[in-house]
Write a protein that holds these residues in place. Structure first.
Motif, PDB file in Angstrom:
ATOM      1  N   GLY A  47      41.394  16.592  53.696  1.00 15.14           N
ATOM      2  CA  GLY A  47      42.510  16.083  54.483  1.00 15.14           C
ATOM      3  C   GLY A  47      42.871  16.975  55.651  1.00 15.14           C
ATOM      4  O   GLY A  47      43.924  16.801  56.272  1.00 15.14           O
TER       5      GLY A  47
ATOM      6  N   TYR B 152      46.852  10.888  51.167  1.00 20.61           N
ATOM      7  CA  TYR B 152      46.990  12.312  50.886  1.00 20.61           C
ATOM      8  C   TYR B 152      48.469  12.701  50.834  1.00 20.61           C
ATOM      9  O   TYR B 152      49.301  12.150  51.572  1.00 20.61           O
TER      10      TYR B 152
ATOM     11  N   LYS C  46      44.641  14.775  47.547  1.00 20.22           N
ATOM     12  CA  LYS C  46      44.244  13.377  47.719  1.00 20.22           C
ATOM     13  C   LYS C  46      44.635  12.585  46.469  1.00 20.22           C
ATOM     14  O   LYS C  46      44.414  13.030  45.342  1.00 20.22           O
TER      15      LYS C  46
ATOM     16  N   SER D 101      47.206  20.459  50.397  1.00 20.91           N
ATOM     17  CA  SER D 101      46.936  19.019  50.563  1.00 20.91           C
ATOM     18  C   SER D 101      46.288  18.468  49.300  1.00 20.91           C
ATOM     19  O   SER D 101      45.431  19.110  48.697  1.00 20.91           O
TER      20      SER D 101
ATOM     21  N   GLN E 194      50.767  15.512  51.913  1.00 23.64           N
ATOM     22  CA  GLN E 194      50.711  16.615  52.865  1.00 23.64           C
ATOM     23  C   GLN E 194      52.142  17.045  53.214  1.00 23.64           C
ATOM     24  O   GLN E 194      52.916  16.264  53.775  1.00 23.64           O
TER      25      GLN E 194
END
Length: 336
Positions: free
Chosen positions: A140, A18, A28, A26, A20
């Motif tokens: 996430g 992910y 993926k 967030s 972040q």
């Protein structure tokens, strides 16, 4: 793979990698780490200028909104979606501003047990929460699903049974020909189809004295002859729409929620709350067995597998066989 091997702002979660970053949503990664496609994804994320840089506050309201926009929710059957909505709205009402990332297994159990007096509601809520928290993992927001593995409340399951003859008679007496409540009952009992397929029936589906049905669940195509009781109900039904069962304005199909609520009023009135709409499908299968039909003939009407025909009719089948057994027993004694 250690974190130091990953590029900046990329973290490995249980179900993948992910992106972040504080103040960013967030994301993926779809591609495998190290491939050209992965680095293109990474560059696209960093280079997106029109992407909002403020992440939504992580709350159950935000999680539910995200879930409802996901394929996981959009691919639900309409009836299942309505059932899920009740519980999603329930979660939003009691946990709206709370952060789902902080929910623990003990919180899930506490929520389940708080509704222990309504075991069906508690267990269904647990199933929906399990799906919702899995979506939370996919976003996430957290690494694990706290609802996974939490057991449902044990209940004494009551098997569904067909409506007794006296209650069917009482229903017909309470709902005169020409009413939607009477028509939906005759369609369900006489055709043996699921309520979803009955609500989808159109006037154009009537061909050669029967209904052409394509079951939404099994995709089976059936032709079911119209019984006299149903023919009488159809003759006096209004034809303001392409659908046979319509809403109050007669402009579109009758919704499941509307039909269920209308039938429930009658069930309360005649004391039939133990028997629901789906039980009418049991009536159809059982009446066919009582008429001497084998499993193949029952299935030709209901579209069920042999195992489901047996499940729906096992009690009446035992009764029919017991009557036959005792008759043979009596005849044998007389002969002796």
């Amino acid at each position: 793979m250690a974190k130091r091997e990953l590029p900046k702002h990329v973290y490995r979660q249980r179900n993948g990698l992910y992106f972040q970053r504080r103040g960013w949503p967030s994301r993926k990664f779809e591609s495998e780490f190290g491939t050209p496609a992965f680095w293109k994804e990474y560059a696209d994320i960093l280079g997106t200028k029109d992407q909002p840089k403020v992440i939504a506050h992580r709350s159950f309201v935000a999680l539910i909104k995200s879930y409802r926009a996901s394929p996981r929710y959009r691919n639900l059957k309409p009836r299942t979606g309505l059932d899920y909505d009740k519980h999603l709205d329930f979660f939003a009402s009691i946990m709206g501003d709370r952060n789902p990332a902080k929910m623990q297994r003990k919180d899930v159990i506490r929520l389940r047990d708080a509704n222990a007096e309504k075991a069906y509601f508690a267990n269904y809520s647990l199933r929906v929460l399990r799906v919702l928290m899995e979506h939370c993992v996919d976003l996430g927001w957290r690494d694990t699903n706290p609802a996974r593995g939490v057991p449902e409340l044990k209940t004494e399951k009551r098997e569904r049974e067909p409506w007794p003859r006296h209650l069917l008679d009482a229903y017909r007496e309470a709902c005169p020909l020409g009413s939607r409540q009477r028509l939906v009952m005759e369609l369900c009992v006489c055709t043996g189809q699921r309520i979803g397929d009955v609500l989808n029936m159109r006037w154009s589906d009537i061909q050669d004295g029967g209904f052409c049905v394509k079951q939404s669940k099994t995709k089976k195509e059936l032709w079911v002859p119209i019984l006299p009781e149903l023919e009488a109900a159809l003759k006096v039904a209004s034809r303001n729409s392409v659908f046979i069962l319509t809403n109050e304005r007669g402009t579109n199909r009758w919704s499941y929620r509307g039909a269920s609520a209308a039938v429930r009023v009658v069930r309360e009135q005649i004391g039939a709350l133990e028997y629901d709409i789906h039980s009418w499908r049991y009536n159809a299968a059982c009446e066919l067995v009582e008429a001497g039909c084998g499993d193949d003939l029952v299935a030709s009407i209901t579209g069920q597998s042999s195992a489901m025909v047996l499940h729906y009719t096992k009690k009446v089948r035992q009764k029919v066989r017991a009557i036959e057994a005792q008759r043979m027993r009596t005849e044998q004694k007389q002969n002796v």
